[in-house]
Scaffold this active site. Structure first.
Site, PDB file in Angstrom:
ATOM      1  CG  ASP A 282      -2.157   0.894   0.988  1.00 57.49           C
ATOM      2  OD1 ASP A 282      -3.176   0.697   1.671  1.00 57.49           O
ATOM      3  OD2 ASP A 282      -2.076   1.784   0.108  1.00 57.49           O
TER       4      ASP A 282
HETATM    5  C1  GLC Z   1      -4.404   4.284  -0.291  1.00 57.17           C
HETATM    6  C2  GLC Z   1      -5.267   3.089  -0.042  1.00 57.17           C
HETATM    7  C3  GLC Z   1      -5.274   2.078  -1.144  1.00 57.17           C
HETATM    8  C4  GLC Z   1      -5.114   2.776  -2.479  1.00 57.17           C
HETATM    9  C5  GLC Z   1      -3.736   3.404  -2.499  1.00 57.17           C
HETATM   10  C6  GLC Z   1      -3.487   4.188  -3.788  1.00 57.17           C
HETATM   11  O1  GLC Z   1      -3.777   4.725   0.847  1.00 57.17           O
HETATM   12  O2  GLC Z   1      -5.117   2.431   1.216  1.00 57.17           O
HETATM   13  O3  GLC Z   1      -6.517   1.360  -1.077  1.00 57.17           O
HETATM   14  O4  GLC Z   1      -5.262   1.842  -3.542  1.00 57.17           O
HETATM   15  O5  GLC Z   1      -3.492   4.246  -1.382  1.00 57.17           O
HETATM   16  O6  GLC Z   1      -4.305   5.305  -3.824  1.00 57.17           O
END
Ligand code: GLC
Length: 753
Positions: A282
């Protein structure tokens, strides 16, 4: 190949990257070869430096993070103005990974791409409420078509976390509290996305079940309990959807960060489950280089979001020093390439083009119409008459503008978006347990499908008047002089923040009670991210849960209210009477002033002890003998159904046969549900079937239980164990309905995970 002797040192070309490999000399483009074989072929032509390109990702916007290698012009030129970028390697014909969020459509939160709108699906929780896997597939397929048209070949979709914590700020983005329902619905959404040659993730692996303190909290739970709940949802979703990538989560699990947890990523995901795709982090969830690489992380998604560019120079150094074997580096890149081949990113490269707005809006509307849940319909107040000359009051929740959506990375700016649809929400205070809590302010993005407009369209003979609802006296005055009142209320949810309780925010409970006192025919339309409490329930005639209903939500709501569509949604989450019934009356880490503090006031320990174990949702309520306000699986119809003739066959698993009958006067769909109580362990959903029946029609349904759903997980032996004994079976229309019961004997058995 080109007469040159290529020295392959443990898997990478040992010379500087040569010239462009001509297209006709790329054997990996032979689509008759397996994804693994194709990945190896291109790997053998790749230099080690090129390998690092594929494992060290960038945030998808050209912002230069401090203490990071300068963004080159080549990188900037590839920036997709979205969530993420893994640069391509043109020399080898490797396309860039252009990554967009997410499960509800091509996201454009914060208007990163000014004016770029897309079709907004309803919330994932609404799609789960359809209990119809075909809806999940259709929605996934549609957003992937739009992703391709906008130049994205990866959708960071597949939110699979269970609604273990119904106040969780991303409850709207997930598929409810049950591992079978969530696994099937998310798996089908992923399958739909990937049917369009767009790679999907499943996320956030694992146990990222609340937003409070998400980047520091430790979700503490036994292996067996995790396997029987949150991990089972992922296991089923992977089996159904085969996502090209898994996104590991921010939180720790039993005190190990998920993105460097060997047990989660290597022993369970890649070992027990045999997962052959890759693990991406993430955004900001990486905390090490060697540990992350060795324990199972394959790609750092956004090196600018992490404290360091862990998979950049530090990993190059670690490989050079032998701390991370070259074979592991090769495996990381192999997994990424393998998924790219397997999901069609080489063979069906995305091509920008127009989107079919009408067709895509129809997909969103159909889903909404099938996921809206009718919770109460006293005096058959619904469906409303389209022909009757009557005065209808429509009150609250910006019903004159549109329908709400959830906030965060999944934010889609729907078709027809305008600044007018971005409205303030939140703020104010609330007293909980004697303390005054501050409600965070936010902006909620509405989707351009106003219930007021659609209600007027459905009832041309009626006089339909709107009141905003913030002025309760004005709303009451309107209700008093109307034949019926429809009150729209909104619970806002967004990523990164949990709701502090399940009450409707602001003065909405008060608004409903006042309107109901003024008009004996009051209907409430809930537009919520998850379950809410309803202190006014016995004062109103009708309640409809419309969730976040997407780009044609207003039309869907109106068609349900006026009976053009017979509601068939069923609750994918339990609605409690009060939060005191939940395993955690207050979310760990939450504080009245919005600050986050650790467990028991500690400044550093954020352990969330999931002592309810696998007893999530209805399992908890049954185990604790708690009466919910509305049970999991519940929903009414404008007709009625009987579930009868249940026959159960035992043996190494359970097989079921039964009839579903439409006993009413109009066609409708229902969801027949089978729950099983094993000799040990709590009741669980083992099967469901949505059936569409004409008046009087009977359909015979057969289902077979996945034996893992009958089993308990033995963490010591690392195996599913089915206990020998008598299993109690119930068939009905919800987790508490016992329309028919039976029992059957199941033999002892074991299943490898
Ligand atoms: C965010 C989220 C994730 C998302 C990523 C990109 O913090 O937790 O679900 O796909 O960043 O935006």
């Amino acid at each position: 190949m080109n007469g040159k002797v290529c020295v392959v040192v443990l898997g990478f070309l040992a010379v500087a990257a040569g010239a462009q490999v001509p297209a006709q000399q790329r054997p990996w483009m032979n689509a008759s070869l397996s994804p693994d074989a194709r990945a190896d072929l291109v790997l053998n032509q790749m230099t080690r430096d090129e390998a690092f390109i594929l494992i060290d990702g960038y945030f998808g916007m050209p912002y230069q993070a401090a203490n990071r290698p300068l963004l080159t012009a080549e990188i900037k030129a590839q920036m997709p103005m979205s969530a993420g970028l893994i640069p391509g390697i043109p020399r080898l014909g490797i396309p860039a990974l252009t990554e967009s969020d997410a499960s509800l459509g091509v996201a454009n939160g914060g208007n990163m791409r000014p004016g770029d709108t897309a079709t907004a699906l309803p919330s994932s929780l609404l799609t789960a409420a359809t209990f119809n896997p075909e809806q999940a597939f259709a929605g996934g397929s549609m957003i992937a078509r739009e992703a391709r048209a906008k130049g994205y070949n990866v959708l960071l979709a597949g939110g699979t976390n269970l609604a273990r914590e119904p106040r969780g700020g991303r409850t709207f983005e997930y598929a409810g509290e049950d591992p079978l329902l969530a696994g099937i619905m998310v798996g089908e959404s992923i399958r739909g996305i990937q049917s369009q040659a767009v790679l999907s993730t499943a996320k956030h692996f694992a146990l990222n079940d609340q937003e409070t303190a998400r980047t520091v909290m430790s979700a503490n739970i036994s292996d067996a309990d995790a396997r029987e709940s949150d991990l089972l949802a992922f296991e089923i979703a992977l089996e159904r959807g085969d996502p090209g990538a898994i996104m590991c989560s921010y939180n720790r699990v039993n005190n190990n960060y998920a993105c460097e947890d060997h047990y989660l990523l290597t022993e369970i995901l890649k070992g027990d489950w045999g997962y052959r795709g890759f693990v991406m982090s993430d955004w900001g969830a990486v905390h090490s280089t060697v540990a992350a690489a060795l324990n199972g992380l394959d790609q750092e998604s956004s090196n600018g979001s992490d404290r360091l560019d862990y998979f950049g120079p530090p990993l190059k150094e670690a490989v050079a020093k032998g701390q991370v074997p070259e074979t592991r580096l090769r495996n990381m890149v192999h997994r990424i390439l393998r998924s790219m081949f397997a999901k069609g990113l080489f063979d069906r490269p995305v091509v920008k083009g127009p989107i079919d707005v009408d067709a895509d809006l129809a997909v969103a509307q159909t889903a909404a119409e099938e996921g809206i849940v009718l919770l109460k319909n006293d005096k058959a107040v619904l469906p409303l008459s389209m022909a009757k000359r009557q005065k209808i009051a429509v009150i609250g929740a910006h019903a004159d503008l549109g329908v709400p959506s959830g906030g965060g990375s999944s934010q889609v700016l729907g078709i027809g978006h305008s600044k007018e649809l971005e409205v303030p929400t939140g703020g104010g205070t609330r007293v909980i347990a004697g303390e005054t809590w501050t409600l965070p302010r936010d902006t909620v993005v509405l989707h351009a499908s106003a219930p007021l407009t659609e209600i007027r369209r459905m009832a041309p003979q009626a006089k339909v008047t709107y009141a905003a609802g913030d002025d309760i006296a004005a709303a009451v005055a309107l209700a008093k002089k109307s034949d019926l009142a429809i009150v729209f209320v909104h619970q806002h949810m967004r990523e990164g923040v949990d709701v502090i309780d399940l009450s409707l925010p602001g003065n909405q409970d008060e608004l409903i009670a006042a309107v109901a006192a003024a008009n004996p025919h009051t209907i409430v339309v809930l537009e919520t991210g998850g379950p809410v409490t309803m202190p006014w329930l016995d004062k109103v005639d009708g309640v409809v849960e419309a969730w976040y209903s997407g780009n044609r939500g207003g039309a869907a709501i109106a068609r349900i209210l006026f009976g053009e569509v017979n509601p068939s949604g069923r609750l994918p989450v339990t609605f409690p009477i009060t939060e005191s019934q939940l395993p955690h009356p207050i979310i760990t880490g939450q504080r009245p002033d919005g600050r986050i503090i650790g467990t028991n006031g500690s400044p550093t320990v954020y352990d969330v002890i999931y002592n309810e174990g696998s007893k999530v949702g209805y399992r908890w309520f049954e185990d604790q003998k708690l009466p919910p306000l509305f049970p999991f699986g519940y929903g009414l119809s404008y007709t009625s159904f009987a579930y009868e003739g249940l026959k159960v066959t035992g043996g190494n698993t359970l097989a079921f046969g039964f009839d579903v009958r439409n006993t009413g006067t109009r066609a409708g769909k229902t969801v027949a549900q089978i729950y099983v109580k094993p000799p040990y362990g709590e009741t669980r959903l083992v099967g469901f079937s949505k059936v569409d029946l004409a008046p009087g029609e009977v359909k015979h349904v057969t289902l077979t239980a996945d034996p893992r759903l009958l089993a308990m997980f033995d963490g010591d032996a690392n195996i599913w164990r089915v206990t020998d004994g008598e299993y109690q079976v119930r068939l009905g229309g919800s987790a508490t309905d016992k329309a028919a019961t039976a029992s059957a004997h199941v033999n002892a058995g074991t299943i490898r995970p």
